[in-house]
Design an enzyme around this catalytic site. Sequence first.
Site, short mmCIF file in Angstrom:
data_model
loop_
_atom_site.label_atom_id
_atom_site.label_comp_id
_atom_site.label_asym_id
_atom_site.label_seq_id
_atom_site.Cartn_x
_atom_site.Cartn_y
_atom_site.Cartn_z
N GLY A 87 -37.81 132.36 -25.58
CA GLY A 87 -36.85 133.25 -25.10
C GLY A 87 -35.63 132.95 -24.94
O GLY A 87 -34.47 133.44 -25.07
N SER A 88 -35.41 131.42 -24.55
CA SER A 88 -34.09 130.95 -24.56
C SER A 88 -33.35 130.83 -26.09
O SER A 88 -32.11 131.15 -25.92
CB SER A 88 -34.22 129.45 -23.86
OG SER A 88 -34.69 129.41 -22.84
N ASP A 194 -38.82 139.34 -19.33
CA ASP A 194 -39.75 139.59 -18.18
C ASP A 194 -40.02 141.01 -18.43
O ASP A 194 -40.70 141.25 -17.30
CB ASP A 194 -38.88 139.07 -17.02
CG ASP A 194 -38.45 137.58 -17.01
OD1 ASP A 194 -39.01 136.99 -17.63
OD2 ASP A 194 -37.86 137.30 -15.85
N SER A 215 -39.71 136.71 -24.21
CA SER A 215 -40.12 135.39 -24.26
C SER A 215 -41.61 135.61 -24.31
O SER A 215 -41.84 136.59 -23.71
CB SER A 215 -39.55 134.77 -23.07
OG SER A 215 -40.60 133.57 -22.76
N HIS A 220 -45.57 135.05 -19.50
CA HIS A 220 -45.07 136.41 -19.89
C HIS A 220 -46.06 137.50 -20.20
O HIS A 220 -47.22 137.19 -20.32
CB HIS A 220 -43.81 136.25 -20.88
CG HIS A 220 -42.74 135.53 -20.56
ND1 HIS A 220 -41.58 136.22 -19.96
CD2 HIS A 220 -42.38 134.16 -19.94
CE1 HIS A 220 -40.82 135.22 -19.43
NE2 HIS A 220 -41.32 134.15 -19.33
C1 LIG Z 1 -35.10 136.55 -17.78
C2 LIG Z 1 -35.48 135.30 -18.66
N1 LIG Z 1 -34.83 134.95 -19.76
C3 LIG Z 1 -34.93 134.14 -20.52
C4 LIG Z 1 -36.18 133.15 -20.19
C5 LIG Z 1 -36.32 132.00 -21.17
O1 LIG Z 1 -37.67 132.23 -22.11
P1 LIG Z 1 -38.27 130.54 -22.58
O2 LIG Z 1 -39.15 130.13 -21.58
O3 LIG Z 1 -39.42 131.41 -23.55
O4 LIG Z 1 -37.27 130.07 -23.21
C6 LIG Z 1 -37.06 133.43 -19.09
C7 LIG Z 1 -38.22 132.57 -18.83
O5 LIG Z 1 -38.72 132.77 -18.09
C8 LIG Z 1 -36.61 134.53 -18.28
O6 LIG Z 1 -37.35 134.77 -17.30
#
Ligand SMILES: Cc1ncc(COP(=O)(O)O)c(C=O)c1O
Length: 438
Positions: A87-88, A194, A215, A220
Amino acid sequence: MTKEQLQQEIIEKVREYYALAHASRQEFIPGASRINYAGRVFDEREMANATQAVLEFWLTSGKWTKEFENKLAAYLGVKYALMVNSGSSANLLAFFALTSPLLGERQVKRGEEVITLAAGFPTTIAPMIQYGAVPVFVDIDECANIDINALESALSPKTKAVMIAHTLGSPFDIARVKAFCDAHNLWLIEDNCDALGSLYQGRKTGSFGDIGTSSFYPPHHITTGEGGAVYTSNPLLKKILLSMRDWGRECFCESGVDNTCKARFSQQCGELPYGYDHKYVYSHFGFNLKATDLQAAIGVAQLEKLESFVAKRRANHARLCELLQGVKRLRIIQAQGESEPAWFGCLMIVDSDAPFTRNDLVQHLESRGIQTRALFAGNITKHPCFTHLENGRDYRIVGDLARTNAMMERGLWVGVYPGLEQAQIEYIAKEIREFCNA
Ligand SMILES: Cc1ncc(COP(=O)(O)O)c(C=O)c1O
């Protein structure tokens, strides 16, 4: 024995393994069993798909990824979805897409501003800082989403975009945010990480903005282990996202395919020699954020269950709210009017005049086996990563962020994920009530 027969046999064994190793649920013993805030929910179908992808041994993104992307796009009601490795990464890619020179006047340049929240997850805003854009932080409202009334005061001649999450799955007021963006010619990125399956005015969140992100990390709504996606219905943004996801290249061939454009050796690109191999022509400074078919294969099985997961999240959240009705010294954060959240968790805030602190409540719940979480960073500008940044130069804060700070100091959430049954929800509610009403 043919290879197909052998594959069938292996997959049968994997199904048997699932039944033996993972299928049985441990009996819930109040006080003794741990209630996690989230977790992966899967069965033999995810394991069978993953095994098939292992046996195919394509390794990188391939046919499973295509299938996953197509099904995700159809689910969301958008034209294009691209799978990435988290997600990042999805947020990184979504933001950097806005910095493409192909967007002309609307390109986000260094020093230009993006309206966002300090209350949330760090990698919603990290890409702005990494690029040299200026995040402009506004406060949250009673629903822990962006305070619409703060938007106008956050606006400046440098504003180019709004990039915000649907807090814990609860949609922000999309109609008003979108109207603001349209009125000022701003991009809108929905961090939908989310909120997969949440509805706003009956339509899926993530499909309203110019770009949405997901993500698939295990807590999730669906999981592929690590994984994520970006989605859009804008063909130009899709072209940019694809280029930046895949090293910055101009070529759009699928992995393992050559010459989709039928002009691989007959184009003039930049100042390169005529006919330079289009596979190695770069229109952006990109990344490599691709996921693998192993992840996508799991995702294909998860997507089939998504609607049932969402229904369970909604039911668990509704039941918890019902059981917590009238609880003292605590406010359960509710959704705003036109939305039906696919809740990531149940968010609450301890009253400022309560005779106990948030940490007292958290410690009580944790000691009873109930896992809790803060609203991620609380107020990201208070974190050590901001120590060397300057307010007014590297970022801007609009107003006093009073509600953001209150959430940082007094907020907490507990899980409602599909792995939780009635008995666990009832136990969570009982422990909260007993502590808060005492
Ligand atoms: C609102 C939100 N954005 C981005 C992310 C990042 O996702 P990831 O952990 O897959 O990098 C999260 C992670 O939980 C999140 O809650």
